[in-house]
Design a protein around this motif. Structure first.
Motif, mmCIF file in Angstrom:
data_model
loop_
_atom_site.group_PDB
_atom_site.id
_atom_site.type_symbol
_atom_site.label_atom_id
_atom_site.label_comp_id
_atom_site.label_asym_id
_atom_site.label_seq_id
_atom_site.Cartn_x
_atom_site.Cartn_y
_atom_site.Cartn_z
ATOM 1 N N ILE A 112 117.204 -27.432 46.446
ATOM 2 C CA ILE A 112 116.241 -26.465 46.952
ATOM 3 C C ILE A 112 116.624 -25.997 48.354
ATOM 4 O O ILE A 112 116.535 -24.818 48.680
ATOM 5 N N MET A 113 117.084 -26.922 49.167
ATOM 6 C CA MET A 113 117.343 -26.594 50.562
ATOM 7 C C MET A 113 118.724 -25.962 50.776
ATOM 8 O O MET A 113 118.947 -25.297 51.784
ATOM 9 N N GLY A 114 119.642 -26.224 49.860
ATOM 10 C CA GLY A 114 120.977 -25.657 50.027
ATOM 11 C C GLY A 114 121.608 -26.116 51.338
ATOM 12 O O GLY A 114 121.560 -27.301 51.675
ATOM 13 N N ASP A 115 122.141 -25.150 52.087
ATOM 14 C CA ASP A 115 122.859 -25.501 53.310
ATOM 15 C C ASP A 115 121.955 -25.888 54.474
ATOM 16 O O ASP A 115 122.404 -26.434 55.466
#
Lengths: 248, 531
Positions: free
Chosen positions: B509-512
């Protein structure tokens, strides 16, 4: 020997869990901010960021440390967790004196507390935003039209009470309800600070001595002291501790 | 204001079990708009805790088929009081109880504890120590000279068998007066090995699949009588011959490595007021503090991929890959991500029988002080080893029944009033036999504990717990934005792999922008200086 000893003896101190309830935007968090920080923010955003504040209240014979639980907006869909009410010794149910529907909602929360919370909970009903009422806070509106003020619809402007008086919930109405339910009752202004400290002092005085739990080592607790002995401290644990169980 | 219809969210979390709640906590500072719903009208999913009245409502709902698939065959019994004796012990009011459906121990070395501290959520929780571990032995004569240091170490020495205290590490073993030298040496050798078992793969690598008792006998010459206490520490639900060495070693090591971390003499803790349920609520609360919106009694009825469809879309609607969700009450919301539970487990289905029994006695002998300066114990663990109980006495050659574990919670847990205690009983034997075995274990325990007046059962619930999703399972969807957790664990100790699953979903969900998992600064503007 007693004299110097009594001097040095700190007052017994106990923690009291207090929960805040009430419709959105009645000023729950503002009341607490006034009490805790003696501060007021105009146009405060809905509560995000604070759920738990503490403040001490000094009484002549003891010190009460309030652990104040704000709802963090979880009450919007009446989805408060049981842990929110559990073991609360006090509740502050807040309404807005300019908004009759908020008193209806407050009554709803009082009923909820009576159903869900600890049997001995001290409940204070607080009409906030007193600064919006006319200069004589106790006069309320004229006696003629106040009887049904609480359930009245949100529709405003029904009875102008004169310049600058936005009060729509007469003191008398709310007071009668509070008396009937055995609640403490105050009208406050978080904005000016009027009566805010008084609410908390009254609650502190109303908490029965027997329901107080003292922090570790203070207050000479008897039966309840044991609970404190059972608590495990998760921080400051001994890092080398595992040796106990295994390697030597 | 109080309608969800037409709202747009970044993340929709379905269900308030431990995994979803920890995810909500992990996202609580992300700035994402989170809607967290649960089809139940209570928090905690399969990890919920109930008052008596709530437990009865739950039982009725499950009976009517409208509640979680994780539980089945629930029955509640309240034994009649003998006669009309007003002084006979009786149940208190419904809310005096908070009964956990799936109580677990949390080891001090569990990463859950570390994350509860780093996220500051521990401030709203209280933890209590798990004290003594006991093993039931049906053979008083043989057993008395084995592991109970001296007669006073055993609780209850009736002819029905006795409870033997599991030594709490090497010091206990060393000081034991009764163990013979050879047994002691063998046990010490094993305990020395286990703390560094990872580095000594050559000792166990080829025996991974071997039954653990065989491994103990063959590799360490640990006498058979000491197998039961060591197996107890694994909390294995399987019978001893189905408990493999590779399963047992890490679990015993975890136990021993946790002892002493939070104080002398104990290695695991339980949250006060109803176990894991309390953690789910605290996590959800933290998420609400971050702006998450909570709606209980709100399920999900369908998911459709929200393909961008031209003109009707405005800049406010979700981008491509989003999901349109219809809730049970016909409100529709849009969201980038939907997270819920798998409807079917990937591993073979297992069913446990469990029971919760409220007893009219504090069962004090089960809670001896742990150690000087250690907190008072609030939980005792009793293991009935596999084959330790039998249902069809007199019929020879019965297959060995799996072990039964009882967690006894004292009133310090806030789960029952003072003077009473709660027994949480579980076994991997399923069906009617399983329930019979649970009943037998409770009966045996209460008869074995030497306390006056004798304890009586005030209230009891029994149910099957399946390793399958509570009713927060999601309908099938091909979208990459619909993520599913495996069903809640039925393990008796908190399973750290849950945190890995939560972390991996959180990362997607948060990715980078992920940052550090569950590490938050203190939110309180007003931290009491004294603490």
């Amino acid at each position: 020997m007693a004299d110097s000893g009594a001097q040095a003896q700190p007052k017994p101190s106990s923690s009291v869990k207090l929960v805040l309830l009430g419709e959105a935007a009645v000023g729950k968090s503002s009341l607490v901010m006034r009490f805790v920080n003696n501060d007021f923010q105009e146009n405060k955003e809905p509560t995000i960021g604070a759920a738990f504040l503490t403040q001490k209240c000094n009484l002549p014979t003891r010190t009460i440390k309030f652990e104040i639980w704000d709802t963090a907006g979880q009450e919007r869909f009446a989805s408060l967790a049981p842990m929110y009410y559990r073991n609360a010794q006090a509740a502050l149910v807040v309404y807005d004196i300019t908004k009759p529907s908020s008193l209806t909602k407050a009554q709803h929360w009082v009923a909820e507390l009576q159903r869900q919370a600890s049997p001995g909970i001290v409940i204070a009903l607080v009409g906030n935003k007193l600064d919006l009422a006319s200069s004589n806070p106790n006069s309320g509106s004229s006696d003629g039209d106040d009887a049904d003020a609480a359930p009245a619809a949100e529709g405003e402007e029904e009875g102008e009470e004169g310049e600058g008086d936005a009060r729509r919930v007469p003191t008398k109405t709310a007071k009668a309800y509070a008396d009937e339910e055995g609640l403490l009752f105050f009208e406050t202004s978080a904005k000016t600070g009027l009566n805010v400290a008084e609410v908390f002092t009254a609650i502190a005085n109303a908490i029965p001595e027997t329901s107080l739990k003292g922090p570790r080592g203070v207050g000479g607790q008897t039966s309840l002291g044991r609970q404190e002995d059972a608590r495990v401290n998760l921080v400051g644990g001994r890092t080398e501790g595992a040796k106990e169980g295994c390697a030597c | 204001m109080d309608t969800l219809d037409g709202t747009i969210w970044d993340v929709l979390i379905v269900g308030t079990g431990i995994q979803q709640s920890l995810l909500a906590l992990a996202l609580s500072r992300s700035g994402k708009k989170i809607l967290h719903i649960d089809p139940n009208d209570y928090y905690g999913g399969a990890e919920a805790a109930f008052s008596l009245q709530e437990a009865e409502e739950w039982a009725n709902k499950v009976d009517a088929g409208s509640s979680s698939a994780a539980y089945a065959n629930i029955s509640i019994s309240k034994p009649e009081k003998a006669g009309s004796d007003a002084s006979a012990p009786s149940l208190s009011f419904s809310r005096a109880y908070s009964l956990a459906l799936s109580p677990q121990l949390i080891y001090a070395r569990s990463s859950l504890i570390q994350y509860l501290v780093s996220s500051n959520v521990y401030r709203q929780l209280e933890f209590l120590a798990v004290g003594s571990w006991w093993v039931y032995s049906g053979e008083p004569d043989l057993a008395s000279n084995v592991i109970a240091g001296e007669p006073s170490e055993g609780v209850g020495q009736s002819r029905h068998g006795r409870l033997l205290k599991v030594p709490n590490g090497r010091e206990d073993v060393f000081q034991d007066q009764v163990l013979d030298f050879k047994a002691k040496r063998a046990l010490m050798k094993f305990l020395r090995f286990i703390v560094e078992y990872e580095e000594q793969q050559e000792v166990w690598e080829e025996h991974r699949q071997q039954p653990f008792p065989t491994f103990l006998s063959e590799q360490f010459k640990v006498p058979v009588a000491l197998h039961a206490p060591l197996l107890a520490l694994t909390l294995s639900a399987d019978s001893s011959n189905n408990t493999t060495t590779e399963f047992a070693l890490p679990r015993i090591a975890r136990h021993l490595r946790s002892v002493g971390v939070f104080g002398a003499g104990f290695g695991s803790v339980i949250p006060k007021f109803g176990g894991t349920s309390e953690i789910t609520q605290a996590a959800c609360r933290a998420s609400a503090v971050g702006g998450g919106v909570y709606a209980l009694g709100t399920g999900l009825s369908s998911l459709t991929n929200d393909e961008p469809s031209g003109a009707e879309r405005n800049s406010e609607t979700v981008g491509s890959g989003g999901v349109r969700v219809r809730l049970k009450d016909d409100e529709t919301v849009s969201t980038q991500w939907v997270i819920g539970e798998e409807s079917e487990p990937t591993t073979p289905k297992t069913t446990y029988c469990r029971s919760i029994t409220i007893v009219s006695s504090p069962l004090t002998p089960l809670f001896p002080p742990i150690a000087e300066e250690a907190p008072d114990p609030a939980c005792a663990v009793i293991a009935f080893p596999s084959g330790g109980l039998s249902l069809d006495e007199g019929i020879p050659d019965q297959p060995e029944l799996p072990p039964v574990h009882i967690f006894v919670h004292s009133s310090d847990t806030g789960e029952c009033p003072a003077g009473q205690s709660v027994l949480y009983v579980s076994t991997s034997l399923s069906g009617e036999k399983g329930f019979q075995l649970l009943g037998k274990a409770v009966e045996t325990l209460l008869r074995t504990v030497d306390i006056s007046p004798p304890p009586t059962v005030l209230w009891s619930a029994q149910y099957e717990q399946r390793y399958s999703a509570a009713n927060s399972s999601l309908p099938p969807s091909s979208s990459e934005h619909v993520l599913k957790f495996p069903p809640s664990s039925v393990d008796l100790a908190f399973d750290d792999s849950i945190l890995d699953q939560v972390k991996s979903v959180w990362q997607k969900i948060m990715g980078d922008d992920a940052g550090e998992f569950l590490v938050f600064k203190d939110r309180e503007a007003n931290v009491d200086a004294e603490e």
